[in-house]
Design a protein around this motif. Structure first.
Motif, PDB file in Angstrom:
ATOM      1  N   SER A  35       0.834  -1.209   0.000  1.00 44.18           N
ATOM      2  CA  SER A  35       0.000   0.000   0.000  1.00 44.18           C
ATOM      3  C   SER A  35       0.863   1.252   0.000  1.00 44.18           C
ATOM      4  N   TRP A  36       1.982   1.207   0.736  1.00 48.36           N
ATOM      5  CA  TRP A  36       2.871   2.368   0.787  1.00 48.36           C
ATOM      6  C   TRP A  36       3.489   2.641  -0.583  1.00 48.36           C
ATOM      7  N   ILE A  37       3.852   1.591  -1.307  1.00 45.72           N
ATOM      8  CA  ILE A  37       4.408   1.772  -2.645  1.00 45.72           C
ATOM      9  C   ILE A  37       3.372   2.427  -3.560  1.00 45.72           C
ATOM     10  N   VAL A  38       2.136   1.897  -3.522  1.00 47.51           N
ATOM     11  CA  VAL A  38       1.058   2.471  -4.337  1.00 47.51           C
ATOM     12  C   VAL A  38       0.818   3.922  -3.944  1.00 47.51           C
ATOM     13  N   ALA A  39       0.745   4.177  -2.636  1.00 49.02           N
ATOM     14  CA  ALA A  39       0.440   5.523  -2.149  1.00 49.02           C
ATOM     15  C   ALA A  39       1.542   6.511  -2.507  1.00 49.02           C
ATOM     16  N   PHE A  40       2.787   6.101  -2.372  1.00 45.31           N
ATOM     17  CA  PHE A  40       3.897   7.011  -2.639  1.00 45.31           C
ATOM     18  C   PHE A  40       3.976   7.376  -4.118  1.00 45.31           C
ATOM     19  N   VAL A  41       3.867   6.371  -4.984  1.00 48.52           N
ATOM     20  CA  VAL A  41       3.949   6.627  -6.423  1.00 48.52           C
ATOM     21  C   VAL A  41       2.751   7.455  -6.886  1.00 48.52           C
ATOM     22  N   LEU A  42       1.543   7.002  -6.526  1.00 51.97           N
ATOM     23  CA  LEU A  42       0.336   7.705  -6.960  1.00 51.97           C
ATOM     24  C   LEU A  42       0.255   9.094  -6.331  1.00 51.97           C
ATOM     25  N   GLY A  43       0.588   9.181  -5.045  1.00 50.74           N
ATOM     26  CA  GLY A  43       0.550  10.477  -4.377  1.00 50.74           C
ATOM     27  C   GLY A  43       1.539  11.462  -4.964  1.00 50.74           C
ATOM     28  N   SER A  44       2.699  10.967  -5.359  1.00 49.79           N
ATOM     29  CA  SER A  44       3.690  11.851  -5.993  1.00 49.79           C
ATOM     30  C   SER A  44       3.173  12.388  -7.320  1.00 49.79           C
ATOM     31  N   LEU A  45       2.562  11.515  -8.122  1.00 43.41           N
ATOM     32  CA  LEU A  45       2.029  11.952  -9.411  1.00 43.41           C
ATOM     33  C   LEU A  45       0.917  12.983  -9.233  1.00 43.41           C
ATOM     34  N   ILE A  46       0.054  12.755  -8.260  1.00 46.13           N
ATOM     35  CA  ILE A  46      -1.048  13.693  -8.024  1.00 46.13           C
ATOM     36  C   ILE A  46      -0.512  15.001  -7.463  1.00 46.13           C
ATOM     37  N   GLY A  47       0.472  14.910  -6.569  1.00 47.30           N
ATOM     38  CA  GLY A  47       1.076  16.125  -6.035  1.00 47.30           C
ATOM     39  C   GLY A  47       1.736  16.948  -7.120  1.00 47.30           C
ATOM     40  N   ILE A  48       2.394  16.277  -8.055  1.00 48.00           N
ATOM     41  CA  ILE A  48       3.009  16.979  -9.192  1.00 48.00           C
ATOM     42  C   ILE A  48       1.922  17.627 -10.048  1.00 48.00           C
ATOM     43  N   ALA A  49       0.841  16.883 -10.286  1.00 42.10           N
ATOM     44  CA  ALA A  49      -0.257  17.432 -11.091  1.00 42.10           C
ATOM     45  C   ALA A  49      -0.827  18.690 -10.459  1.00 42.10           C
ATOM     46  N   ARG A  50      -0.883  18.729  -9.145  1.00 45.27           N
ATOM     47  CA  ARG A  50      -1.459  19.888  -8.451  1.00 45.27           C
ATOM     48  C   ARG A  50      -0.556  21.113  -8.522  1.00 45.27           C
ATOM     49  N   THR A  51       0.686  20.928  -8.896  1.00 39.71           N
ATOM     50  CA  THR A  51       1.599  22.072  -9.045  1.00 39.71           C
ATOM     51  C   THR A  51       1.935  22.331 -10.511  1.00 39.71           C
ATOM     52  N   SER A  52       1.245  21.633 -11.393  1.00 39.81           N
ATOM     53  CA  SER A  52       1.515  21.784 -12.824  1.00 39.81           C
ATOM     54  C   SER A  52       1.038  23.154 -13.315  1.00 39.81           C
ATOM     55  N   GLU A  53       1.559  23.540 -14.454  1.00 40.59           N
ATOM     56  CA  GLU A  53       1.136  24.790 -15.080  1.00 40.59           C
ATOM     57  C   GLU A  53      -0.100  24.593 -15.947  1.00 40.59           C
ATOM     58  N   LYS A  54      -0.561  23.343 -16.046  1.00 42.15           N
ATOM     59  CA  LYS A  54      -1.770  23.032 -16.808  1.00 42.15           C
ATOM     60  C   LYS A  54      -2.956  22.981 -15.843  1.00 42.15           C
ATOM     61  N   ARG A  55      -3.933  23.818 -16.070  1.00 37.77           N
ATOM     62  CA  ARG A  55      -5.037  23.963 -15.138  1.00 37.77           C
ATOM     63  C   ARG A  55      -5.881  22.700 -15.031  1.00 37.77           C
ATOM     64  N   TRP A  56      -6.012  21.966 -16.133  1.00 38.13           N
ATOM     65  CA  TRP A  56      -6.838  20.761 -16.070  1.00 38.13           C
ATOM     66  C   TRP A  56      -6.190  19.688 -15.192  1.00 38.13           C
ATOM     67  N   LEU A  57      -4.854  19.636 -15.165  1.00 34.78           N
ATOM     68  CA  LEU A  57      -4.172  18.711 -14.259  1.00 34.78           C
ATOM     69  C   LEU A  57      -4.349  19.144 -12.803  1.00 34.78           C
ATOM     70  N   VAL A  58      -4.282  20.440 -12.577  1.00 34.07           N
ATOM     71  CA  VAL A  58      -4.502  20.959 -11.224  1.00 34.07           C
ATOM     72  C   VAL A  58      -5.906  20.608 -10.746  1.00 34.07           C
ATOM     73  N   PHE A  59      -6.885  20.751 -11.628  1.00 30.35           N
ATOM     74  CA  PHE A  59      -8.275  20.440 -11.277  1.00 30.35           C
ATOM     75  C   PHE A  59      -8.450  18.960 -10.966  1.00 30.35           C
ATOM     76  N   LEU A  60      -7.920  18.086 -11.826  1.00 28.57           N
ATOM     77  CA  LEU A  60      -8.061  16.641 -11.609  1.00 28.57           C
ATOM     78  C   LEU A  60      -7.370  16.204 -10.328  1.00 28.57           C
ATOM     79  N   GLY A  61      -6.172  16.745 -10.080  1.00 24.91           N
ATOM     80  CA  GLY A  61      -5.464  16.411  -8.854  1.00 24.91           C
ATOM     81  C   GLY A  61      -6.224  16.861  -7.621  1.00 24.91           C
TER      82      GLY A  61
END
Length: 243
Positions: A35-61
């Motif tokens: 679960s930690w592996i899943v959470a770390f990888v997925l959480g990192s991707l979502i965290g990156i999306a939330r800081t992206s310069e693309k608004r649709w990625l920020v919204f989805l995250g």
């Protein structure tokens, strides 16, 4: 407290009660690790999306974080175990091919991983946003792509800054594995209740389980503290105590 109960067989020819608790501990550790592996990888991707310069990625995250962070974990377990296979035909086909214990284990890993990912995403987002804007611009000035800027400039520093809150998330995940008993997974809490109900030695059973959970949590805490010391940013104070 009578410790002899842990060396008594459950029934003729069966393992001892102590061995049964240890088998539950094994499932708990397996669920927590995957679960930690899943959470770390997925959480990192979502965290990156939330800081992206693309608004649709920020919204989805942001939508992911709000959904998974605001639905109780127990409800999420039931949704993943009872509802998702019934509404998604492909998942239902796969579930039919699995043994019940395999279905329970995979469900627990996915549920805990997705739930914890929403929390890790916020830590990653805060770590990236805490960095000076100039670091991102410096990456672009060197000719790096956005992906390369995250990989080689932003994330290596952000991860080092958020190790203390990641430690708390890891310890919370370990404790949350106990909720998997609700779908029948024979992890440590399930085995503890089973021992108490069958022997009426609730004190011994839950005292042993408490000790096991404590040892796991403290071990995870010390490992993360070691990682924090090894990866500490020169000139920057430690992020705080681990509790």
């Amino acid at each position: 407290m009578d410790l002899s109960i842990f060396f008594e067989p459950m029934a003729a020819g069966d393992p001892t009660w102590g061995a049964m608790l240890l088998s539950g501990l094994g499932w708990t550790l397996a669920v927590a690790a995957l679960s930690w592996i899943v959470a770390f990888v997925l959480g990192s991707l979502i965290g990156i999306a939330r800081t992206s310069e693309k608004r649709w990625l920020v919204f989805l995250g942001g939508a992911y974080v709000e959904v998974f962070r605001n639905i109780p974990l127990l409800v999420q377990f039931f949704l993943w175990y009872f509802v998702v296979p019934g509404v998604i035909p492909v998942v239902k086909t796969l579930v039919i091919q699995l043994d019940p214990i395999q279905q329970q284990f995979i469900t627990a890993v996915i549920c805990l991983g997705c739930f914890t990912a929403a929390r890790i995403a916020e830590q990653v987002r805060s770590g990236i946003q805490a960095l000076p804007r100039g670091q991102r611009n410096a990456g672009y000035a060197l000719g790096l792509t956005q992906v390369q800027t995250y990989l080689y400039v932003l994330l290596p520093v952000a991860y080092r800054m958020i190790i203390p809150p990641l430690t708390s998330e890891l310890m919370n995940l370990i404790k949350n594995t106990a909720v998997a008993y609700s779908i029948g997974l024979v992890e440590l809490f399930f085995r503890t209740r089973e021992m108490g109900e069958m022997t009426f030695r609730y004190f011994e059973a839950f005292a042993a389980a408490t000790l096991m959970y404590l040892v796991i949590a403290l071990a995870a805490n010390r490992v993360m503290a070691l990682i924090e010391r090894r990866l500490a940013i020169p000139g920057q104070a430690s992020g705080g105590r681990h509790v």
